[in-house]
Design a protein around this motif. Structure first.
Motif: not given
Length: 127
Positions: A36-39
């Motif tokens: 998942a892409a980092p926030i």
């Protein structure tokens, strides 16, 4: 008949060896390394975690017009100031921070004289 000659080497004039520049190609990964892409960034609610409700913190609310909060470790004083002003609609005079022995960051937030820390504490539900 051919004559065999020794290969001529370039005369080196420096004692330091400089590695020659070579071609660097960009990576072309076959799959993403993270699932998942980092926030990106922090929300105001992430920076300011919760108020401290100890007896000494309540004394500061009453006597010094100061509120005490546990904040995120990555929060800086300007970030804390912006988040607090946005969340509670008050102006801040000064912020002091420290890192507790537990490894949490504590912020002492002093309000301007026209704002009462007791009113803000009541609004939050601390007092």
């Amino acid at each position: 008949m051919r004559t065999v000659r020794a290969k001529q080497h370039k005369i080196r004039r420096s004692v330091h060896f400089r590695r020659p520049k070579t071609l660097y190609l960009r990576r072309k990964p076959k799959f993403p390394r993270l699932s998942a892409a980092p926030i990106k960034g922090h929300d105001f609610y992430d920076l300011i975690r919760y108020p401290v409700t100890t007896e000494s913190a309540m004394q500061k609310v009453e006597k010094l017009n100061t509120l005490v909060f546990i904040v995120s470790m990555s929060a800086s004083k300007p970030k804390i100031k912006r988040a607090f002003e946005k969340l509670y609609n008050v102006k801040i005079r000064k912020i002091n921070t420290l890192i507790t022995p537990k490894g949490e960051k504590k912020a002492y937030i002093r309000l301007l004289p026209q704002y009462e820390a007791l009113d803000v504490a009541n609004k939050i539900g601390v007092v």
